[in-house]
Design an enzyme around this catalytic site. Structure first.
Site, short mmCIF file in Angstrom:
data_model
loop_
_atom_site.label_atom_id
_atom_site.label_comp_id
_atom_site.label_asym_id
_atom_site.label_seq_id
_atom_site.Cartn_x
_atom_site.Cartn_y
_atom_site.Cartn_z
N ASP A 193 9.87 -4.34 -9.21
CA ASP A 193 8.42 -4.43 -9.32
C ASP A 193 7.80 -3.05 -9.15
OD1 ASP A 193 5.94 -6.49 -9.02
OD2 ASP A 193 5.63 -4.75 -7.72
N TYR A 195 1.70 3.41 -9.26
CA TYR A 195 2.67 3.91 -8.27
C TYR A 195 3.22 5.29 -8.66
CZ TYR A 195 2.78 -1.04 -6.81
OH TYR A 195 2.45 -2.31 -6.41
N LYS A 224 2.45 -3.03 -13.88
CA LYS A 224 1.06 -3.51 -13.77
C LYS A 224 0.11 -2.53 -14.44
CE LYS A 224 2.47 -5.09 -9.19
NZ LYS A 224 3.34 -4.01 -8.69
N HIS A 248 -3.46 -5.50 -12.46
CA HIS A 248 -3.22 -5.12 -11.05
C HIS A 248 -4.27 -5.69 -10.09
CE1 HIS A 248 -0.98 -1.73 -8.72
NE2 HIS A 248 -1.29 -2.72 -7.91
N ILE A 298 9.04 -9.56 -2.91
CA ILE A 298 9.49 -8.24 -3.39
C ILE A 298 9.44 -7.19 -2.28
CG2 ILE A 298 9.02 -8.53 -5.87
CD1 ILE A 298 6.17 -7.45 -5.37
N LYS A 317 10.03 -4.00 0.06
CA LYS A 317 10.28 -2.59 -0.27
C LYS A 317 10.98 -1.90 0.90
CE LYS A 317 8.54 1.74 0.54
NZ LYS A 317 7.87 2.39 1.67
N VAL A 346 13.37 2.13 1.53
CA VAL A 346 14.17 3.21 0.94
C VAL A 346 15.49 3.38 1.69
CG1 VAL A 346 12.29 4.55 -0.09
CG2 VAL A 346 12.89 4.93 2.30
N SER A 370 20.44 -5.52 3.23
CA SER A 370 20.31 -6.70 4.10
C SER A 370 19.11 -7.56 3.68
CB SER A 370 20.24 -6.30 5.58
OG SER A 370 19.02 -5.68 5.85
N ASN A 371 18.07 -6.94 3.11
CA ASN A 371 16.92 -7.74 2.64
C ASN A 371 17.31 -8.65 1.48
OD1 ASN A 371 15.34 -6.39 4.50
ND2 ASN A 371 14.20 -5.18 3.01
P1 NAD Z 1 6.50 -4.81 2.63
O1 NAD Z 1 5.92 -6.00 3.32
O2 NAD Z 1 7.59 -4.99 1.65
O3 NAD Z 1 6.92 -3.83 3.79
C1 NAD Z 1 7.50 -2.60 3.53
C2 NAD Z 1 7.69 -1.88 4.86
O4 NAD Z 1 8.64 -2.58 5.65
C3 NAD Z 1 8.23 -0.49 4.65
O5 NAD Z 1 7.53 0.38 5.50
C4 NAD Z 1 9.68 -0.56 5.06
O6 NAD Z 1 10.09 0.62 5.65
C5 NAD Z 1 9.70 -1.71 6.03
N1 NAD Z 1 10.97 -2.47 5.93
C6 NAD Z 1 11.47 -3.08 4.82
N2 NAD Z 1 12.62 -3.71 5.10
C7 NAD Z 1 12.88 -3.49 6.41
C8 NAD Z 1 13.92 -3.87 7.29
N3 NAD Z 1 14.95 -4.62 6.84
N4 NAD Z 1 13.87 -3.47 8.57
C9 NAD Z 1 12.84 -2.72 9.02
N5 NAD Z 1 11.81 -2.32 8.24
C10 NAD Z 1 11.82 -2.70 6.95
O7 NAD Z 1 5.25 -4.01 1.95
P2 NAD Z 1 4.86 -3.45 0.53
O8 NAD Z 1 5.76 -2.36 0.09
O9 NAD Z 1 3.42 -3.13 0.60
O10 NAD Z 1 5.03 -4.69 -0.45
C11 NAD Z 1 6.19 -4.90 -1.23
C12 NAD Z 1 5.94 -4.63 -2.67
O11 NAD Z 1 4.83 -5.39 -3.15
C13 NAD Z 1 5.53 -3.20 -3.00
O12 NAD Z 1 6.58 -2.30 -2.93
C14 NAD Z 1 4.94 -3.38 -4.38
O13 NAD Z 1 5.97 -3.50 -5.35
C15 NAD Z 1 4.19 -4.68 -4.21
N6 NAD Z 1 2.76 -4.48 -3.87
C16 NAD Z 1 1.83 -4.91 -4.76
C17 NAD Z 1 0.48 -4.77 -4.49
C18 NAD Z 1 -0.52 -5.25 -5.48
O14 NAD Z 1 -1.71 -4.94 -5.36
N7 NAD Z 1 -0.12 -6.01 -6.48
C19 NAD Z 1 0.05 -4.14 -3.30
C20 NAD Z 1 1.02 -3.72 -2.39
C21 NAD Z 1 2.37 -3.90 -2.68
#
Ligand code: NAD
Length: 280
Positions: free
Chosen positions: A48, A53, A78, A111, A231, A233, A235, A242-243
């Site tokens: 996604d 981005y 998007k 978006h 979805i 996220k 790095v 694990s996710n």
């Molecule tokens: P998320 O809820 O996926 O959280 C990401 C955060 O959690 C990161 O800081 C990461 O370091 C931490 N994390 C992830 N896995 C972890 C783990 N196993 N242990 C500890 N920490 C962990 O937040 P997000 O990135 O905002 O949302 C996911 C995706 O949704 C985005 O990457 C994007 O693709 C999408 N998104 C869309 C919109 C939209 O307006 N449509 C807005 C925000 C995000």
């Protein structure tokens, strides 16, 4: 490598989407190819991204370097707010496809509705045109509230396949999910981990301790069991893997309810009714 790939969620147009995908919001372009490659190696097949981005090119590079057949991948991008409108949407789509380096897209999302622009209907008509041309498999929206969905469906006669919204235990979007179920719209959760803020919540860590899984895995399971597309996220290679390792356990009704009790309706992100930012 996860032994089982993600289950799928059926869409109202006959297609289906892998329930667990990899989000790349806020991954800097320099880190994106590595992160997406790691996700593909871990078993994710749904990625996604978004024009906003700034990492579509690097996402596309990881996809092409993976050597995976295109039809095993599910790619989502998007349309950014500044590009809303019929002709500008067609141009923005071409630009995204060039950056991604692909010749069809699985799912294209508006978006944000940006109601003050009053352009999401024309934008979605351009999406329908691109779908009719075979350039997009499924068309959907993001951050649409009930009134935006109603306006869109009344004006176009098309029910979006997906609405991707902020959704996590503190913002469970129960009413919107009910509307989606009634209309046949798949619910996709962004910020599924509360952008990290839910990982240390005692209600979540208690369930994680009880089932012997990480808090992130428990939250992802909560989404899957509600029927959400999710979805997360990261790095970090271990966390990316694990996710995705969430297909061999289930939360009990009691555990689901204890996580759902966190819902207080508070958003982390902007309110879609008033979010008007149109720049890049
Ligand atoms: P998320 O809820 O996926 O959280 C990401 C955060 O959690 C990161 O800081 C990461 O370091 C931490 N994390 C992830 N896995 C972890 C783990 N196993 N242990 C500890 N920490 C962990 O937040 P997000 O990135 O905002 O949302 C996911 C995706 O949704 C985005 O990457 C994007 O693709 C999408 N998104 C869309 C919109 C939209 O307006 N449509 C807005 C925000 C995000």
């Amino acid at each position: 490598m996860a032994s089982s790939l993600s289950p799928s969620v059926p869409l109202n147009d006959g297609n289906s989407i892998p329930a667990v995908g990899f989000g790349v919001f806020k991954i800097p372009p320099a880190d994106t190819e590595q992160a997406v490659s790691t996700a593909l190696q871990a078993g994710y097949r749904h990625i996604d991204t978004a024009a906003m981005y700034g990492n579509e090119r690097e996402t596309g590079r990881a996809v092409s370097e993976s050597g995976l057949p295109r039809d095993e991948l599910y790619l989502v991008t998007k349309l950014w707010n500044a590009d809303q409108g019929y002709d500008s949407t067609l141009r923005a789509f071409d630009a995204s496809m060039d950056r991604l380096g692909i010749d069809y897209l699985d799912l294209y999302l508006v978006h944000w509705p940006v109601p003050s622009l009053n352009k999401f209907v024309d934008t979605f008509k351009a999406f329908a045109h691109l779908r009719d041309q075979g350039r997009i498999r499924s068309i959907g929206v993001s951050n649409f509230e009930p009134e935006h969905l109603e306006t869109l469906i009344d004006a176009t006669g098309i029910v979006p396949a997906v609405n991707q919204v902020e959704l996590h235990p503190r913002l469970a979007q129960t009413k919107l999910r009910e509307m989606h179920a009634r209309l046949g719209i798949a619910t996709e959760a962004w910020g599924p981990l509360g952008q990290g803020s839910l990982l240390s919540d005692p209600a979540v860590t208690a369930v994680a301790d009880r089932v012997g899984r990480t808090p992130a895995q428990v939250l992802i399971r909560w989404h899957i069991q509600l029927g959400n597309i999710v979805i997360p996220k990261s790095v970090n290679p271990q966390r990316i893997a694990s996710n995705f390792d969430v297909f061999d356990f289930e939360l009990s009704d009691v555990d689901m309810a204890s996580i759902s009790s966190l819902d207080d309706g508070n958003r982390l992100g902007p309110d879609p009714r008033t979010f008007e930012f149109t720049g890049r």
